[in-house]
Design a protein around this motif. Sequence first.
Motif, mmCIF file in Angstrom:
data_model
loop_
_atom_site.group_PDB
_atom_site.id
_atom_site.type_symbol
_atom_site.label_atom_id
_atom_site.label_comp_id
_atom_site.label_asym_id
_atom_site.label_seq_id
_atom_site.Cartn_x
_atom_site.Cartn_y
_atom_site.Cartn_z
ATOM 1 N N PRO A 398 0.832 -1.214 0.000
ATOM 2 C CA PRO A 398 0.000 0.000 0.000
ATOM 3 C C PRO A 398 0.858 1.252 0.000
ATOM 4 O O PRO A 398 1.985 1.270 0.513
ATOM 5 C CB PRO A 398 -0.804 -0.126 1.306
ATOM 6 N N TYR A 399 0.312 2.307 -0.558
ATOM 7 C CA TYR A 399 1.070 3.562 -0.679
ATOM 8 C C TYR A 399 1.529 4.069 0.677
ATOM 9 O O TYR A 399 2.672 4.507 0.840
ATOM 10 C CB TYR A 399 0.205 4.623 -1.364
ATOM 11 N N ARG A 400 0.640 4.013 1.681
ATOM 12 C CA ARG A 400 0.999 4.510 3.010
ATOM 13 C C ARG A 400 2.185 3.738 3.588
ATOM 14 O O ARG A 400 3.100 4.325 4.166
ATOM 15 C CB ARG A 400 -0.201 4.398 3.943
ATOM 16 N N GLU A 401 2.171 2.430 3.410
ATOM 17 C CA GLU A 401 3.275 1.621 3.924
ATOM 18 C C GLU A 401 4.573 1.951 3.192
ATOM 19 O O GLU A 401 5.636 2.044 3.812
ATOM 20 C CB GLU A 401 2.938 0.141 3.785
ATOM 21 N N ALA A 402 4.491 2.130 1.875
ATOM 22 C CA ALA A 402 5.690 2.486 1.107
ATOM 23 C C ALA A 402 6.241 3.835 1.567
ATOM 24 O O ALA A 402 7.459 4.017 1.695
ATOM 25 C CB ALA A 402 5.372 2.516 -0.382
ATOM 26 N N ALA A 403 5.345 4.801 1.822
ATOM 27 C CA ALA A 403 5.797 6.120 2.274
ATOM 28 C C ALA A 403 6.460 6.040 3.642
ATOM 29 O O ALA A 403 7.480 6.702 3.893
ATOM 30 C CB ALA A 403 4.618 7.089 2.307
ATOM 31 N N GLU A 404 5.906 5.234 4.551
ATOM 32 C CA GLU A 404 6.504 5.094 5.880
ATOM 33 C C GLU A 404 7.866 4.407 5.802
ATOM 34 O O GLU A 404 8.808 4.783 6.502
ATOM 35 C CB GLU A 404 5.560 4.307 6.787
ATOM 36 N N ARG A 405 7.977 3.385 4.946
ATOM 37 C CA ARG A 405 9.267 2.723 4.770
ATOM 38 C C ARG A 405 10.307 3.694 4.237
ATOM 39 O O ARG A 405 11.471 3.687 4.662
ATOM 40 C CB ARG A 405 9.129 1.535 3.817
ATOM 41 N N PHE A 406 9.886 4.533 3.284
ATOM 42 C CA PHE A 406 10.832 5.495 2.717
ATOM 43 C C PHE A 406 11.287 6.490 3.777
ATOM 44 O O PHE A 406 12.477 6.844 3.837
ATOM 45 C CB PHE A 406 10.197 6.234 1.542
ATOM 46 N N ARG A 407 10.388 6.970 4.634
ATOM 47 C CA ARG A 407 10.775 7.934 5.670
ATOM 48 C C ARG A 407 11.811 7.327 6.612
ATOM 49 O O ARG A 407 12.780 8.001 6.983
ATOM 50 C CB ARG A 407 9.541 8.375 6.445
ATOM 51 N N ALA A 408 11.598 6.065 6.996
ATOM 52 C CA ALA A 408 12.557 5.410 7.882
ATOM 53 C C ALA A 408 13.906 5.223 7.191
ATOM 54 O O ALA A 408 14.972 5.454 7.790
ATOM 55 C CB ALA A 408 12.003 4.066 8.336
ATOM 56 N N TRP A 409 13.874 4.830 5.916
ATOM 57 C CA TRP A 409 15.121 4.649 5.164
ATOM 58 C C TRP A 409 15.832 5.978 4.960
ATOM 59 O O TRP A 409 17.058 6.068 5.039
ATOM 60 C CB TRP A 409 14.801 4.004 3.829
ATOM 61 N N LEU A 410 15.069 7.049 4.698
ATOM 62 C CA LEU A 410 15.658 8.366 4.477
ATOM 63 C C LEU A 410 16.388 8.840 5.725
ATOM 64 O O LEU A 410 17.483 9.414 5.637
ATOM 65 C CB LEU A 410 14.568 9.362 4.082
ATOM 66 N N ALA A 411 15.796 8.602 6.903
ATOM 67 C CA ALA A 411 16.431 9.035 8.139
ATOM 68 C C ALA A 411 17.753 8.319 8.373
ATOM 69 O O ALA A 411 18.683 8.895 8.953
ATOM 70 C CB ALA A 411 15.494 8.794 9.311
ATOM 71 N N GLU A 412 17.875 7.073 7.912
ATOM 72 C CA GLU A 412 19.115 6.322 8.085
ATOM 73 C C GLU A 412 20.139 6.646 6.997
ATOM 74 O O GLU A 412 21.340 6.715 7.266
ATOM 75 C CB GLU A 412 18.827 4.818 8.068
ATOM 76 N N THR A 413 19.669 6.827 5.783
ATOM 77 C CA THR A 413 20.567 6.991 4.642
ATOM 78 C C THR A 413 21.042 8.426 4.476
ATOM 79 O O THR A 413 22.223 8.673 4.210
ATOM 80 C CB THR A 413 19.865 6.527 3.353
ATOM 81 N N ALA A 414 20.145 9.375 4.576
ATOM 82 C CA ALA A 414 20.484 10.795 4.394
ATOM 83 C C ALA A 414 19.854 11.593 5.531
ATOM 84 O O ALA A 414 18.827 12.251 5.348
ATOM 85 C CB ALA A 414 19.998 11.294 3.040
ATOM 86 N N PRO A 415 20.438 11.537 6.720
ATOM 87 C CA PRO A 415 19.824 12.213 7.874
ATOM 88 C C PRO A 415 19.684 13.716 7.693
ATOM 89 O O PRO A 415 18.729 14.312 8.198
ATOM 90 C CB PRO A 415 20.773 11.865 9.034
#
Length: 448
Positions: A398-415
Motif C-alpha cells: 500500500p502507498y501509506r506503507e511504502a511512504a513510511e518505509r521510505f521515511r525510515a530509510w531516508l532518516a538512516e541513509t540521508a539524515p
Amino acid sequence: MSERVMPGRTDGLITLGAADALWVDLTADSAVPTASGAFTGSPAHARVGYVLLGGHVVATVRASGGQWSVSEFEVRRAAAELNAVGMDRQDLVRVGPFRGAPSKECNEETRLRWHRRITRDLLQELGGPERAARREAGRPYHLAGIDWRQVLVEQARDGAQRTWWLPRAVVRLLDAAEHAETQWVQAERTRRAGAAVTEPPSHPRRARDAGGRQTTSPEGPTPPLRPYGRELEGQLYSVLSRKPGTSRRVAGWACAVCRTAPATVLDHCHEHGYVRAPVCQSCNTQERPDHLYSNDIRVANRYTRLFHTDTDHWLRHWHRCPGCRARTTLPLPHLAAWTAHIACRSLRPTHPAPRGRKPCGVLRVSWTGSQNAPRSCLLTVAVDFCPSGEHRVLARVPYREAAERFRAWLAETAPAVSAAAGPDRLDGLPAQFRPVIADTSGEDLELF
C-alpha cells in the motif's frame, strides 16, 4: 560496428532500395512482422546518417554517383538479431491513449518517440475521412523497420472508449530502438565537436596580447558557469517556463546535480508543479522514470546510482520541491521504483550463473490509484523475463506503507535531508498554493 563503412567505398555497400528488399526477405520468418520502407519511408533517417532496424542503428553513406547506401553486413546482422526475438501475442502492453500520462520534454534528445507516433497515426486514422483511402494505398506503418500495425490490438470498453495494445516484445524492441538512436546522436555530436576543435576557425576573433599587438583566437572569452544557489526555489514551473529569457538564464548555471556540465533544462516536480533546479540533459534523463506506460515502470540498473552511489545528491535534488519535502516522500513513480529496488530487494529471487548467482529477470512495478487517494493506492512489484519461465508477483505494498518505509530509510541513509523535511521544517515555504493533500479519511490528519 564490426565493419566500418567508409565514404567512397563501394564494396559491401548496397543502395537503399536494395536494402529494403533484403530486409523484408531476411525477416520473412521472423516472429516480429517487418515492413518495406524501412530505409526509404518515414520515419527513416537515411539522409541524416543512419537508419533504425529493430534495436540496431545502421549508418548510411553517400556512395559514388551520389546514391545513398548502407552496409549489407549491417543489414544482415540487424535481421539476425530481430529473427532471434520471440514474441507472445497474448502478453500485451497498453500503448495508448492515456489521459494525464507523463509527457516527454520537448528538448529530449531522442527522435523516434514511438508512443507519440503511434498515437498520432491512430488518431488521424480514426478521425480522418481518408481512412479507407490510406488502407487502399497501402501506407506503411513501420517504426524501426517493424510493422506495428500488424500486431496492434484494439479493445473497446462499453463500445465507447478504445484502447491500443502491443505485444511486450515489440514494446521492448521499440524502446531499444529509441535508446540506440539517442546514443548514436549523442556520439555523433561528440565526434563532430571533437573534429571542430581541431579545425582552424573560419572567422577568428581579434584580441590583444600583453604587448598590445593584435592576435587571433578561435573563440571569445566564455563566461564561467555559476553554481545554482536555490534562486528558483518555490517557483511554479508553469509560470516560470513562460517568462521571456528563462532558457538563457538556465544556460548560465552549472547543473545542480553533477555540478560540472552546463544546465540545459529546468527540472520540476510533475506532481506538485514546483521547480527543482536547472540540470544538464544527462542528469535529467538519468532521473526520469522508465515508464512502460502511464502507471507502470521498469526498474533498470540506473536506479543503483539514484538509490546507492549518488543517493544523497538525488534525494536533495528531489526534495527541492516543497511539496515532496513537506510530505517527506518522493513523487509516486520514484517512490514506486524505490519500493521495488530497495524495500523489496530481499524478495527478488536469484538464479545460478557462471560467476555465482544473478538476480531474476527484470523488476517492474505498477500501481493503481494515485498519491491523491493514498488509502486506495497500491504498488505491485513483479518480475518479468524470468530465465526459468516464472513470472511472479513479489509484493503488493500500500502507498501509506511504502511512504513510511521510505521515511525510515531516508532518516538512516540521508539524515541531513530527512531533518530538513516535514511540514514543520519549511520556514521558507513559498506564498503560492502548496498542493499537499490533506487526508481526513484516517483517525487523524496526515499529510500525503
